[in-house]
Scaffold this active site. Structure first.
Site, PDB file in Angstrom:
ATOM      1  N   ARG A  50      -3.109   3.241  -8.730  1.00 13.87           N
ATOM      2  CA  ARG A  50      -2.013   2.420  -9.244  1.00 13.87           C
ATOM      3  C   ARG A  50      -1.267   1.802  -8.068  1.00 13.87           C
ATOM      4  O   ARG A  50      -0.427   2.453  -7.443  1.00 13.87           O
ATOM      5  CB  ARG A  50      -1.057   3.269 -10.085  1.00 13.87           C
ATOM      6  CG  ARG A  50      -1.706   3.883 -11.317  1.00 13.87           C
ATOM      7  CD  ARG A  50      -0.744   4.816 -12.013  1.00 13.87           C
ATOM      8  NE  ARG A  50      -1.307   5.380 -13.241  1.00 13.87           N
ATOM      9  CZ  ARG A  50      -0.706   6.283 -14.003  1.00 13.87           C
ATOM     10  NH1 ARG A  50       0.492   6.733 -13.658  1.00 13.87           N
ATOM     11  NH2 ARG A  50      -1.298   6.745 -15.093  1.00 13.87           N
ATOM     12  N   ASP A  52       1.360  -0.515  -6.006  1.00 15.31           N
ATOM     13  CA  ASP A  52       2.761  -0.867  -6.226  1.00 15.31           C
ATOM     14  C   ASP A  52       2.955  -2.374  -6.301  1.00 15.31           C
ATOM     15  O   ASP A  52       2.048  -3.160  -6.009  1.00 15.31           O
ATOM     16  CB  ASP A  52       3.625  -0.316  -5.079  1.00 15.31           C
ATOM     17  CG  ASP A  52       3.702   1.198  -5.085  1.00 15.31           C
ATOM     18  OD1 ASP A  52       3.504   1.808  -6.155  1.00 15.31           O
ATOM     19  OD2 ASP A  52       3.964   1.769  -4.013  1.00 15.31           O
ATOM     20  N   TYR A 111      -7.785   2.223   2.107  1.00 13.70           N
ATOM     21  CA  TYR A 111      -6.759   1.179   2.149  1.00 13.70           C
ATOM     22  C   TYR A 111      -6.810   0.452   3.490  1.00 13.70           C
ATOM     23  O   TYR A 111      -7.121   1.035   4.532  1.00 13.70           O
ATOM     24  CB  TYR A 111      -5.363   1.777   1.967  1.00 13.70           C
ATOM     25  CG  TYR A 111      -4.999   2.052   0.527  1.00 13.70           C
ATOM     26  CD1 TYR A 111      -4.372   1.091  -0.260  1.00 13.70           C
ATOM     27  CD2 TYR A 111      -5.292   3.282  -0.056  1.00 13.70           C
ATOM     28  CE1 TYR A 111      -4.042   1.342  -1.574  1.00 13.70           C
ATOM     29  CE2 TYR A 111      -4.958   3.545  -1.380  1.00 13.70           C
ATOM     30  CZ  TYR A 111      -4.330   2.568  -2.124  1.00 13.70           C
ATOM     31  OH  TYR A 111      -4.016   2.824  -3.440  1.00 13.70           O
ATOM     32  N   ARG A 202       2.325   2.969   3.317  1.00 18.21           N
ATOM     33  CA  ARG A 202       3.371   2.113   3.882  1.00 18.21           C
ATOM     34  C   ARG A 202       4.328   2.902   4.773  1.00 18.21           C
ATOM     35  O   ARG A 202       4.849   2.377   5.761  1.00 18.21           O
ATOM     36  CB  ARG A 202       4.125   1.410   2.761  1.00 18.21           C
ATOM     37  CG  ARG A 202       3.294   0.342   2.050  1.00 18.21           C
ATOM     38  CD  ARG A 202       3.930  -0.110   0.751  1.00 18.21           C
ATOM     39  NE  ARG A 202       5.277  -0.601   0.954  1.00 18.21           N
ATOM     40  CZ  ARG A 202       6.164  -0.774  -0.029  1.00 18.21           C
ATOM     41  NH1 ARG A 202       5.816  -0.489  -1.289  1.00 18.21           N
ATOM     42  NH2 ARG A 202       7.364  -1.231   0.229  1.00 18.21           N
TER      43      ARG A 202
END
Length: 255
Positions: A50, A52, A111, A202
């Site tokens: 999921r 952001d 990622y 992040r």
């Protein structure tokens, strides 16, 4: 009901994340709306991760259950037609068995974070990278990243609203590469793990940027990790440089 695996690419800028929300535009909501154009009923799709608000995807994976037997090519073409007004594309589609699950069958998520270091504003990649003006020390960032590899309590590097039952995760890889661009350098952060905490990537990249800028030392990353306190984290970088790049399965369904 036939089940189909979808590999999805999207620009996350106009969306309030992946997950369907009332009165918000989301990637899941738009894909489900497109499915409803093909088979008029309520659709619920499951995704590998999921993302952001503002986060992009090069290889998000989801599965959808259909009532009709669609050829994968026809299904992907029909979905792309109904998604044409949104920056979302179905780049691959295959039929899978009913036990296959986009989230629970996945072994790893990969990622990519793109960080542009240069004084001149980003033009072609505006909204697709995080830009800083200061120069960065890649060796210092790599040294700091090494402290985060392995199994740790990542409380420092997760959002206070993270819903994961445990802050303990195993981070298998952080690779940092540099790529010269006009008047600057773009840094690519590749992170790989079975799963990630909310805002973990992040938070990690934002902290390593501070190391690269010289505001933190590489050993400060260890101190922050050991603190197990969100307040010890460096700044959380913005979402526009983050991409869900790849999801690994025991067998690649799209091979």
């Amino acid at each position: 009901m036939p089940r189909y695996a979808l590999k999805i690419e999207y620009n996350g800028a106009p969306f309030s994340g992946w997950q369907r929300q009332k009165e918000e535009t989301t990637v899941q909501g738009e894909v489900e709306a497109a499915l409803a154009k093909l088979e008029p009923r309520a659709h619920t799709i499951a995704a590998a991760g999921r993302t952001d608000a503002g986060v992009h995807a090069l290889g998000q994976v989801a599965h959808a259950d259909m009532e009709q037997n669609w050829t994968p090519f026809r299904l992907s073409e029909a979905l792309n037609y109904h998604l044409r007004d949104h920056p979302i594309a179905i780049v691959a589609c295959v039929e899978v068995n009913e036990a296959w699950h986009a989230r629970f069958t996945a072994l790893e998520r990969h990622y990519l974070f793109r960080l542009l270091s240069r004084r001149a504003p980003a033009v072609h990649d505006k909204g697709l990278v995080w830009q800083v003006k200061n120069k960065l020390d890649i060796n210092a960032m790599r040294e700091g990243a090494a402290h985060l590899i392995g199994k740790h309590d990542f409380t420092t590097f997760r959002s206070t609203i993270c819903q994961a039952e445990s802050p303990v995760k195993t981070l298998d890889e952080i690779t940092i590469t540099e790529h010269p661009v006009a008047a600057g350098i773009e840094y690519h952060f590749h992170l790989r793990a079975r799963s990630f905490l909310h805002n973990q990537v992040r938070s990690v990249v934002g902290t390593l940027e501070r190391v690269g800028a010289g505001s933190w030392t590489p050993s400060d990353v260890t101190t922050a990790l050991a603190a197990r306190n969100r307040a010890a984290c460096g700044p959380v970088c913005p979402p526009q440089g983050l991409y869900l790049k790849h999801v690994l399965y025991p067998e690649n369904p799209f091979a």
